[in-house]
Structures are given as C-alpha cells and as structure tokens.
Motif scaffolding. Structure first.
Motif, PDB file in Angstrom:
ATOM      1  N   MET A 163     -33.095 -36.410  73.982  1.00  0.00           N
ATOM      2  CA  MET A 163     -33.501 -35.021  73.771  1.00  0.00           C
ATOM      3  C   MET A 163     -32.767 -34.452  72.552  1.00  0.00           C
ATOM      4  SD  MET A 163     -33.314 -31.793  76.413  1.00  0.00           S
ATOM      5  CE  MET A 163     -31.529 -31.800  76.419  1.00  0.00           C
ATOM      6  N   GLN A 164     -33.524 -33.850  71.641  1.00  0.00           N
ATOM      7  CA  GLN A 164     -32.941 -33.310  70.422  1.00  0.00           C
ATOM      8  C   GLN A 164     -32.212 -31.992  70.689  1.00  0.00           C
ATOM      9  OE1 GLN A 164     -35.527 -31.914  67.130  1.00  0.00           O
ATOM     10  NE2 GLN A 164     -34.467 -33.448  65.877  1.00  0.00           N
ATOM     11  N   ILE A 165     -31.028 -31.851  70.111  1.00  0.00           N
ATOM     12  CA  ILE A 165     -30.244 -30.628  70.277  1.00  0.00           C
ATOM     13  C   ILE A 165     -30.916 -29.497  69.513  1.00  0.00           C
ATOM     14  CG2 ILE A 165     -27.996 -29.558  69.878  1.00  0.00           C
ATOM     15  CD1 ILE A 165     -26.772 -32.358  69.968  1.00  0.00           C
ATOM     16  N   ASP A 166     -30.956 -28.317  70.124  1.00  0.00           N
ATOM     17  CA  ASP A 166     -31.543 -27.142  69.468  1.00  0.00           C
ATOM     18  C   ASP A 166     -30.498 -26.548  68.531  1.00  0.00           C
ATOM     19  OD1 ASP A 166     -33.029 -24.996  68.709  1.00  0.00           O
ATOM     20  OD2 ASP A 166     -33.593 -24.370  70.735  1.00  0.00           O
ATOM     21  N   LEU A 167     -30.391 -27.112  67.331  1.00  0.00           N
ATOM     22  CA  LEU A 167     -29.357 -26.697  66.387  1.00  0.00           C
ATOM     23  C   LEU A 167     -29.464 -25.241  65.954  1.00  0.00           C
ATOM     24  CD1 LEU A 167     -28.974 -29.867  64.131  1.00  0.00           C
ATOM     25  CD2 LEU A 167     -27.417 -29.018  65.876  1.00  0.00           C
ATOM     26  N   PRO A 168     -30.676 -24.679  65.755  1.00  0.00           N
ATOM     27  CA  PRO A 168     -30.738 -23.261  65.392  1.00  0.00           C
ATOM     28  C   PRO A 168     -30.045 -22.346  66.395  1.00  0.00           C
ATOM     29  CG  PRO A 168     -32.843 -24.296  64.940  1.00  0.00           C
ATOM     30  CD  PRO A 168     -32.020 -25.314  65.665  1.00  0.00           C
ATOM     31  N   VAL A 169     -30.153 -22.658  67.682  1.00  0.00           N
ATOM     32  CA  VAL A 169     -29.488 -21.841  68.693  1.00  0.00           C
ATOM     33  C   VAL A 169     -27.976 -21.989  68.577  1.00  0.00           C
ATOM     34  CG1 VAL A 169     -29.159 -21.498  71.172  1.00  0.00           C
ATOM     35  CG2 VAL A 169     -31.446 -21.939  70.276  1.00  0.00           C
ATOM     36  N   ILE A 170     -27.506 -23.234  68.357  1.00  0.00           N
ATOM     37  CA  ILE A 170     -26.070 -23.463  68.202  1.00  0.00           C
ATOM     38  C   ILE A 170     -25.540 -22.718  66.987  1.00  0.00           C
ATOM     39  CG2 ILE A 170     -24.314 -25.209  67.710  1.00  0.00           C
ATOM     40  CD1 ILE A 170     -25.989 -27.171  69.363  1.00  0.00           C
ATOM     41  N   TRP A 171     -26.278 -22.786  65.870  1.00  0.00           N
ATOM     42  CA  TRP A 171     -25.822 -22.106  64.662  1.00  0.00           C
ATOM     43  C   TRP A 171     -25.886 -20.584  64.806  1.00  0.00           C
ATOM     44  CZ3 TRP A 171     -22.756 -23.026  60.952  1.00  0.00           C
ATOM     45  CH2 TRP A 171     -22.525 -24.334  60.529  1.00  0.00           C
ATOM     46  N   ALA A 172     -26.893 -20.102  65.528  1.00  0.00           N
ATOM     47  CA  ALA A 172     -26.952 -18.658  65.779  1.00  0.00           C
ATOM     48  C   ALA A 172     -25.730 -18.213  66.576  1.00  0.00           C
ATOM     49  CB  ALA A 172     -28.238 -18.304  66.522  1.00  0.00           C
ATOM     50  N   ALA A 173     -25.298 -19.048  67.532  1.00  0.00           N
ATOM     51  CA  ALA A 173     -24.114 -18.721  68.332  1.00  0.00           C
ATOM     52  C   ALA A 173     -22.848 -18.756  67.474  1.00  0.00           C
ATOM     53  CB  ALA A 173     -23.989 -19.701  69.496  1.00  0.00           C
ATOM     54  N   ILE A 174     -22.729 -19.751  66.592  1.00  0.00           N
ATOM     55  CA  ILE A 174     -21.548 -19.855  65.727  1.00  0.00           C
ATOM     56  C   ILE A 174     -21.457 -18.661  64.784  1.00  0.00           C
ATOM     57  CG2 ILE A 174     -20.503 -21.168  63.838  1.00  0.00           C
ATOM     58  CD1 ILE A 174     -21.612 -23.710  65.184  1.00  0.00           C
ATOM     59  N   ILE A 175     -22.581 -18.340  64.138  1.00  0.00           N
ATOM     60  CA  ILE A 175     -22.588 -17.214  63.199  1.00  0.00           C
ATOM     61  C   ILE A 175     -22.356 -15.901  63.940  1.00  0.00           C
ATOM     62  CG2 ILE A 175     -24.035 -15.903  61.592  1.00  0.00           C
ATOM     63  CD1 ILE A 175     -25.343 -18.637  60.878  1.00  0.00           C
ATOM     64  N   GLY A 176     -22.988 -15.770  65.112  1.00  0.00           N
ATOM     65  CA  GLY A 176     -22.773 -14.569  65.915  1.00  0.00           C
ATOM     66  C   GLY A 176     -21.313 -14.417  66.313  1.00  0.00           C
ATOM     67  N   LEU A 177     -20.668 -15.527  66.679  1.00  0.00           N
ATOM     68  CA  LEU A 177     -19.247 -15.491  67.028  1.00  0.00           C
ATOM     69  C   LEU A 177     -18.406 -15.096  65.823  1.00  0.00           C
ATOM     70  CD1 LEU A 177     -16.890 -16.107  69.002  1.00  0.00           C
ATOM     71  CD2 LEU A 177     -16.970 -18.475  68.166  1.00  0.00           C
ATOM     72  N   GLY A 178     -18.713 -15.685  64.653  1.00  0.00           N
ATOM     73  CA  GLY A 178     -17.955 -15.364  63.450  1.00  0.00           C
ATOM     74  C   GLY A 178     -18.064 -13.902  63.070  1.00  0.00           C
ATOM     75  N   HIS A 226     -33.092 -30.125  59.935  1.00  0.00           N
ATOM     76  CA  HIS A 226     -32.229 -30.591  61.022  1.00  0.00           C
ATOM     77  C   HIS A 226     -31.022 -31.338  60.470  1.00  0.00           C
ATOM     78  CE1 HIS A 226     -31.299 -31.999  65.120  1.00  0.00           C
ATOM     79  NE2 HIS A 226     -31.004 -33.166  64.548  1.00  0.00           N
ATOM     80  N   SER A 227     -31.235 -32.182  59.458  1.00  0.00           N
ATOM     81  CA  SER A 227     -30.130 -32.967  58.892  1.00  0.00           C
ATOM     82  C   SER A 227     -29.096 -32.064  58.218  1.00  0.00           C
ATOM     83  CB  SER A 227     -30.671 -33.995  57.897  1.00  0.00           C
ATOM     84  OG  SER A 227     -31.386 -33.362  56.857  1.00  0.00           O
ATOM     85  N   SER A 228     -29.558 -31.011  57.541  1.00  0.00           N
ATOM     86  CA  SER A 228     -28.630 -30.084  56.890  1.00  0.00           C
ATOM     87  C   SER A 228     -27.782 -29.351  57.919  1.00  0.00           C
ATOM     88  CB  SER A 228     -29.400 -29.075  56.037  1.00  0.00           C
ATOM     89  OG  SER A 228     -30.075 -29.706  54.978  1.00  0.00           O
ATOM     90  N   GLN A 229     -28.422 -28.884  58.973  1.00  0.00           N
ATOM     91  CA  GLN A 229     -27.674 -28.167  60.008  1.00  0.00           C
ATOM     92  C   GLN A 229     -26.700 -29.088  60.722  1.00  0.00           C
ATOM     93  OE1 GLN A 229     -30.336 -26.062  62.642  1.00  0.00           O
ATOM     94  NE2 GLN A 229     -30.516 -24.353  61.222  1.00  0.00           N
ATOM     95  N   LEU A 230     -27.111 -30.350  60.949  1.00  0.00           N
ATOM     96  CA  LEU A 230     -26.229 -31.298  61.630  1.00  0.00           C
ATOM     97  C   LEU A 230     -25.022 -31.636  60.762  1.00  0.00           C
ATOM     98  CD1 LEU A 230     -25.832 -33.037  64.139  1.00  0.00           C
ATOM     99  CD2 LEU A 230     -27.119 -34.866  62.987  1.00  0.00           C
ATOM    100  N   PHE A 231     -25.249 -31.835  59.466  1.00  0.00           N
ATOM    101  CA  PHE A 231     -24.149 -32.141  58.543  1.00  0.00           C
ATOM    102  C   PHE A 231     -23.146 -30.991  58.512  1.00  0.00           C
ATOM    103  CE2 PHE A 231     -22.309 -31.855  54.274  1.00  0.00           C
ATOM    104  CZ  PHE A 231     -21.686 -33.101  54.189  1.00  0.00           C
ATOM    105  N   ALA A 232     -23.652 -29.755  58.391  1.00  0.00           N
ATOM    106  CA  ALA A 232     -22.769 -28.595  58.343  1.00  0.00           C
ATOM    107  C   ALA A 232     -22.047 -28.387  59.669  1.00  0.00           C
ATOM    108  CB  ALA A 232     -23.565 -27.342  57.981  1.00  0.00           C
ATOM    109  N   LEU A 233     -22.703 -28.735  60.766  1.00  0.00           N
ATOM    110  CA  LEU A 233     -22.095 -28.559  62.084  1.00  0.00           C
ATOM    111  C   LEU A 233     -20.881 -29.463  62.265  1.00  0.00           C
ATOM    112  CD1 LEU A 233     -22.276 -27.175  64.849  1.00  0.00           C
ATOM    113  CD2 LEU A 233     -23.757 -29.050  65.606  1.00  0.00           C
ATOM    114  N   VAL A 234     -20.945 -30.679  61.725  1.00  0.00           N
ATOM    115  CA  VAL A 234     -19.813 -31.607  61.834  1.00  0.00           C
ATOM    116  C   VAL A 234     -18.574 -30.997  61.179  1.00  0.00           C
ATOM    117  CG1 VAL A 234     -18.917 -33.857  61.152  1.00  0.00           C
ATOM    118  CG2 VAL A 234     -21.272 -33.659  61.972  1.00  0.00           C
ATOM    119  N   GLY A 235     -18.756 -30.444  59.975  1.00  0.00           N
ATOM    120  CA  GLY A 235     -17.630 -29.814  59.295  1.00  0.00           C
ATOM    121  C   GLY A 235     -17.118 -28.589  60.028  1.00  0.00           C
ATOM    122  N   THR A 236     -18.045 -27.812  60.586  1.00  0.00           N
ATOM    123  CA  THR A 236     -17.650 -26.600  61.302  1.00  0.00           C
ATOM    124  C   THR A 236     -16.862 -26.927  62.567  1.00  0.00           C
ATOM    125  OG1 THR A 236     -19.626 -25.477  60.471  1.00  0.00           O
ATOM    126  CG2 THR A 236     -18.526 -24.485  62.367  1.00  0.00           C
TER     127      THR A 236
END
Length: 335
Positions: free
Chosen positions: A1-16, A295-305
C-alpha cells in the motif's frame, strides 16, 4: 500500500507553522508590548527574556517555507502572487525587528530610534501574517493551477481584521511569556495588562469566527451543512474555558498558566482553521493532492526531514532548558 505522502507533508508543514506561531509569536508580542513600557531597564529585561532563543524560533518559518516549496510547489504559483505585497512587507518587518534587536544594545544616542524600529517591525510582521491568513480563508481565485485574481485581492476588511487578530494574539502570548519569565514590579504590570489583552483577544476570536462561518459560504457549509457540528462544538467551548482560566490564573498569581493557556487558545484556533479548510491547501479549489509535487520528490525530501526535524526540535528544547528561570534587571544579558 502506497503511503499518502501529501497528508504526511501537510502534517509536517502544519506542525512547523504552528510551532513558529507559538514560539516567534511571543517574541513578536514583546515588540508589540514595548510602547506600554518606556523605562530603559524594563525594556532591557523584556528583550533579555528572548535574546537567547529568538533566532532559533524563526527556524520553523524556514522549515515551513522550504517544506511548502518542496512538497506543494503549486502553492508558490498561487499563494505568493496573491499575497506578494503583504509577504514582502512581512519580510521587511522581520528584517527591521532583527536588526533593531541586535543594534539597539550597542546604540547610545539612537537607541530610541531602534526601539521604534523594533516596535514597527514586530507590528508590521504580525499584521501581514494575519492579512495573509485572512486572504487564504476568504479564498484565492485559481485557473489552471495559477493565480487569476487581482494583485490587491488580499486587501479586504476581513483580511485586515485578521491582521488585527494576530496582533492581539501575539501581544497576549508576549504578555504571558513575560509573566512567566519576570518578577517584581514588571511582572505585576504584566498581570494587569493580561486581563484587557485577554478580553480583546476573546472579542477578536468571536468576530473572526462569526465572520468566517457566516460570511464565507464554503466554511459555513463545512461547519453546518456537513452534519459534523457536534464534533466542532468543543473548539469554541474550550476557547471560552481557556479565557476564563486565564483570568482566574492571573487573579491567583500563577506564573506559567497564563502563557500555557494562551498557547492552548492558539492551538484551538489553529485546529479551527484546519477544520474550516481541510483538505484544501488553497481554498476554495486546490487540495493538497492537486498541489503536490511528484511522489519521488516528496519521498526524497521526507528522508531528509526525518533526519533534520528531530535535531531542530532537540536543539530548541535544549536552548529553552539552558536559559530557563527568571530574568531580572541588572542581569548580564545575552547580547
């Protein structure tokens, strides 16, 4: 099952963004409180309470902006053109505030001028942040994933009042922080100021909430037509509980509670914002999935984050721990 990266990134940005509002809010609030305290010693104490931490507080603004660019690049072609002027003025305000913070300590004849720059920069940055928030809530016209409105669509009575609401919120945060970090006569004056600030803050929250719910059809539908009103009711009820508790804690001379309760009000207001616009990142038409990068861009940035974010959080926690305790007139300071 593919991770819903937009939701994860929305949570990270919202937290920041929330951590930025929480932390930089109270040191911007100190600039807003400066006009009420003209004594040189009092102003020095007020600044020394945030001198060790204010640089670190702004780290989360960079995190939110960089994350937004990497995860939701379409936002930059819509939100920025719609708010070029308030965003540029916000940056100008932050520059003046930062320069004044450092230079006033070394100035002699021009210290009063730098105090005015500190006050003006803090007020301008806070006001513009509220205007951008109001612009976002009232909706941005988008055609083919590009801003299609007028360059001054951001300017409206609603967005200006949101700017006023953010000013009051930051001032209340600053006042609560200074109750926590000071003692003696300055703390007593802050307790006296906390009551009217809290009352004005409650009034601003009521007006913005009613204006948002009744004046913006998309938000009204979310709150009333969806059948979810019962789930949303705790937000305004808890805000009222926090306001009453602030008055009580000030009367009982609690030191930490006014600040913590004001933070709670900010959190509740933030949840109300998310409830009002989710899943749109640019209301009323652009969702987080439509605005996402690949998806690849968000996944790459997520690793660094995942690597960097815990370091930032630990660093910030440590600086508050190291510089905990009261700040008094005559202390060496941190300039």
């Amino acid at each position: 099952m593919q991770i819903d990266l937009p939701v994860i990134w929305a949570a990270i940005i919202g937290l920041g963004v929330f951590i930025y509002v929480m932390l930089d809010g109270f040191d911007l609030g100190i600039g807003l409180l400066f006009p009420f305290f003209e004594g040189k010693g009092e102003r020095e104490v007020m600044l020394n309470t945030v001198a060790p931490v204010w640089d670190g507080n702004e780290t989360f603004l960079v995190l939110g902006g960089a994350g937004l660019y990497g995860a939701f690049p379409v936002v930059y072609s819509t939100l920025l053109p719609a708010n070029y002027m308030p965003l540029m003025l916000m940056v100008v305000g932050l520059i003046f505030r930062g320069a004044a913070f450092e230079l006033r300590a070394k100035a002699t004849r021009t210290q009063h001028a730098w105090d005015l720059a500190f006050i003006g920069g803090s007020a301008l940055a806070a006001m513009c942040q509220g205007i951008v928030l109001g612009s976002l809530l009232q909706g941005i016209k988008i055609v083919d994933d590009k801003f299609a409105g007028d360059p001054f669509d951001w300017f409206s009575p609603f967005s200006v009042f949101c700017g006023f609401g953010v000013l009051i919120t930051y001032a209340a945060l600053g006042c609560g922080w200074l109750i926590l970090k000071t003692d003696g006569e300055l703390q007593r004056k802050m307790r006296q100021l906390m009551r009217p600030l809290t009352a004005v803050l409650l009034g601003a929250i009521v007006i913005v909430s009613l204006w948002t719910v009744l004046g913006l059809p998309s938000v009204e539908a979310r709150w009333f037509a969806s059948g979810n009103l019962g789930w949303f009711l705790p937000v305004p009820i808890l805000v009222l509980v926090c306001v009453v508790s602030i008055f009580r804690s000030v009367r009982l001379q609690h030191e930490a509670m006014p600040f913590l309760l004001t933070l709670a009000i900010c959190f509740l207001g933030y949840t109300g914002l998310i409830i009002s616009i989710w899943p749109y990142i640019i209301p009323p038409s652009l969702t987080i999935w439509q605005a996402s990068s690949s998806h690849s861009s968000q996944l790459f940035a997520l690793v660094g984050t995942v690597i960097v974010l815990p370091i930032i959080l630990v660093y910030n926690a440590m600086q508050y721990r190291v510089f905990r305790g009261k700040v008094r007139e005559g202390d060496a300071g941190y300039h």
